[in-house]
Write a protein that holds these residues in place. Structure first.
Motif, PDB file in Angstrom:
ATOM      1  N   MET A  19       0.849  -1.178   0.000  1.00 10.62           N
ATOM      2  CA  MET A  19       0.000   0.000   0.000  1.00 10.62           C
ATOM      3  C   MET A  19       0.894   1.241   0.000  1.00 10.62           C
ATOM      4  O   MET A  19       1.862   1.310   0.734  1.00 10.62           O
ATOM      5  CB  MET A  19      -0.894  -0.024   1.250  1.00 10.62           C
ATOM      6  N   ARG A  20       0.546   2.194  -0.823  1.00 12.91           N
ATOM      7  CA  ARG A  20       1.267   3.469  -0.860  1.00 12.91           C
ATOM      8  C   ARG A  20       0.670   4.430   0.167  1.00 12.91           C
ATOM      9  O   ARG A  20      -0.452   4.246   0.630  1.00 12.91           O
ATOM     10  CB  ARG A  20       1.178   4.078  -2.259  1.00 12.91           C
ATOM     11  N   TRP A  21       1.429   5.497   0.488  1.00  7.27           N
ATOM     12  CA  TRP A  21       0.970   6.506   1.447  1.00  7.27           C
ATOM     13  C   TRP A  21      -0.373   7.079   1.010  1.00  7.27           C
ATOM     14  O   TRP A  21      -1.296   7.200   1.804  1.00  7.27           O
ATOM     15  CB  TRP A  21       2.036   7.595   1.573  1.00  7.27           C
ATOM     16  N   GLU A  44      -2.662   5.748  -0.739  1.00  9.53           N
ATOM     17  CA  GLU A  44      -3.719   4.751  -0.558  1.00  9.53           C
ATOM     18  C   GLU A  44      -4.110   4.631   0.911  1.00  9.53           C
ATOM     19  O   GLU A  44      -5.296   4.471   1.227  1.00  9.53           O
ATOM     20  CB  GLU A  44      -3.269   3.393  -1.090  1.00  9.53           C
ATOM     21  N   LEU A  45      -3.118   4.712   1.794  1.00 13.26           N
ATOM     22  CA  LEU A  45      -3.416   4.679   3.226  1.00 13.26           C
ATOM     23  C   LEU A  45      -4.273   5.881   3.608  1.00 13.26           C
ATOM     24  O   LEU A  45      -5.279   5.742   4.312  1.00 13.26           O
ATOM     25  CB  LEU A  45      -2.121   4.652   4.050  1.00 13.26           C
ATOM     26  N   THR A  80      -7.738   5.401   2.414  1.00 10.68           N
ATOM     27  CA  THR A  80      -8.435   4.424   3.253  1.00 10.68           C
ATOM     28  C   THR A  80      -8.895   5.081   4.548  1.00 10.68           C
ATOM     29  O   THR A  80     -10.025   4.864   4.994  1.00 10.68           O
ATOM     30  CB  THR A  80      -7.533   3.203   3.538  1.00 10.68           C
ATOM     31  N   GLN A 125       6.152  -3.093   6.830  1.00 10.79           N
ATOM     32  CA  GLN A 125       4.918  -3.314   6.085  1.00 10.79           C
ATOM     33  C   GLN A 125       4.170  -2.028   5.725  1.00 10.79           C
ATOM     34  O   GLN A 125       3.322  -2.043   4.838  1.00 10.79           O
ATOM     35  CB  GLN A 125       3.986  -4.238   6.877  1.00 10.79           C
ATOM     36  N   LEU A 126       4.479  -0.941   6.397  1.00 12.70           N
ATOM     37  CA  LEU A 126       3.790   0.323   6.134  1.00 12.70           C
ATOM     38  C   LEU A 126       4.428   1.062   4.959  1.00 12.70           C
ATOM     39  O   LEU A 126       5.603   0.839   4.645  1.00 12.70           O
ATOM     40  CB  LEU A 126       3.849   1.223   7.368  1.00 12.70           C
ATOM     41  N   PRO A 127       3.676   1.982   4.344  1.00 12.47           N
ATOM     42  CA  PRO A 127       4.293   2.857   3.339  1.00 12.47           C
ATOM     43  C   PRO A 127       5.447   3.634   3.983  1.00 12.47           C
ATOM     44  O   PRO A 127       5.440   3.891   5.190  1.00 12.47           O
ATOM     45  CB  PRO A 127       3.162   3.809   2.940  1.00 12.47           C
ATOM     46  N   LEU A 187      -5.143   0.971   9.222  1.00 13.27           N
ATOM     47  CA  LEU A 187      -3.835   0.328   9.362  1.00 13.27           C
ATOM     48  C   LEU A 187      -3.960  -1.196   9.246  1.00 13.27           C
ATOM     49  O   LEU A 187      -3.091  -1.848   8.678  1.00 13.27           O
ATOM     50  CB  LEU A 187      -3.211   0.713  10.704  1.00 13.27           C
ATOM     51  N   ARG A 211      -5.708  -2.776   7.336  1.00 10.80           N
ATOM     52  CA  ARG A 211      -5.800  -3.123   5.912  1.00 10.80           C
ATOM     53  C   ARG A 211      -4.450  -2.988   5.211  1.00 10.80           C
ATOM     54  O   ARG A 211      -4.282  -3.481   4.099  1.00 10.80           O
ATOM     55  CB  ARG A 211      -6.840  -2.254   5.230  1.00 10.80           C
ATOM     56  N   ALA A 212      -3.516  -2.285   5.860  1.00  8.42           N
ATOM     57  CA  ALA A 212      -2.202  -2.044   5.258  1.00  8.42           C
ATOM     58  C   ALA A 212      -1.170  -3.082   5.657  1.00  8.42           C
ATOM     59  O   ALA A 212      -0.146  -3.221   4.993  1.00  8.42           O
ATOM     60  CB  ALA A 212      -1.704  -0.649   5.654  1.00  8.42           C
TER      61      ALA A 212
END
Length: 132
Positions: A1-3, A5-6, A9, A48-50, A99, A101-102
Motif C-alpha cells: 500500500m502506498r501513502w 492509498e493509506l 483508506t 509493512q507500512l508505506p 492500518l 488493511r495495510a
C-alpha cells in the motif's frame, strides 16, 4: 500500500471531507502509536507500512510506560486542535482500522498482544476475554 492509498483508506473509513483532514489525523495517530510499539513488532510494522508512515512510527522515542487505550485517545486529542475525546476516539479508530488493511493480520495480532487491554476496539476488532 502506498501513502496516498493509506490516506484514502483513512478518509473513507473516517468519512473525512478531504485528504488533508485524513492525513492530519493519520500523522497524529501514527506518531502516538510509534511511541508504544517496540522491538521486532516495531521493525515489522515499519517494514509493512508505506515509507512515509514507517518514518512517522520509527521517529518516535518509546514511551516510558504504555498508555491505556483511553489515555492513548486522550494523548491524540491533545495533538489535534479542537479535538474532543469523542472526536479523537473516532480519529484513532479510523486510522488504526485503516492500518489493519495495510499490514498482515498476524502483525495486528502481535500489535494487540504488545499493547494494554482495550486497544482491540480501536483497531476495529472485538476484544475477547477468556472466561474465568
Amino acid at each position: 500500500m502506498r501513502w496516498s492509498e493509506l490516506i484514502e483508506t483513512v478518509r473513507e473509513t473516517g468519512q473525512y471531507d478531504g485528504a488533508a483532514d485524513a492525513e492530519r489525523v493519520t500523522r497524529a495517530v501514527l506518531s502516538a502509536l510509534g511511541g508504544h510499539v517496540v522491538g521486532d513488532v516495531r521493525v515489522e510494522l515499519a517494514r509493512q507500512l508505506p515509507t512515509e508512515a514507517a518514518r512517522i512510527v520509527a521517529d518516535r522515542i518509546p514511551a516510558v510506560r504504555p498508555l491505556t487505550a483511553a489515555e492513548f485517545v486522550e494523548s491524540v486529542a491533545k495533538c489535534l486542535p479542537g479535538a474532543t475525546p469523542a472526536t479523537a476516539r473516532w480519529d484513532v479508530s479510523s486510522v488504526l482500522t485503516a492500518l489493519t488493511r495495510a499490514v498482515d493480520e498476524e502483525l495486528v495480532d502481535r500489535l494487540l498482544d504488545l499493547l494494554p487491554s482495550g486497544y482491540a476496539l480501536l483497531f476495529g476488532r472485538a476484544e475477547l476475554v477468556r472466561a474465568a
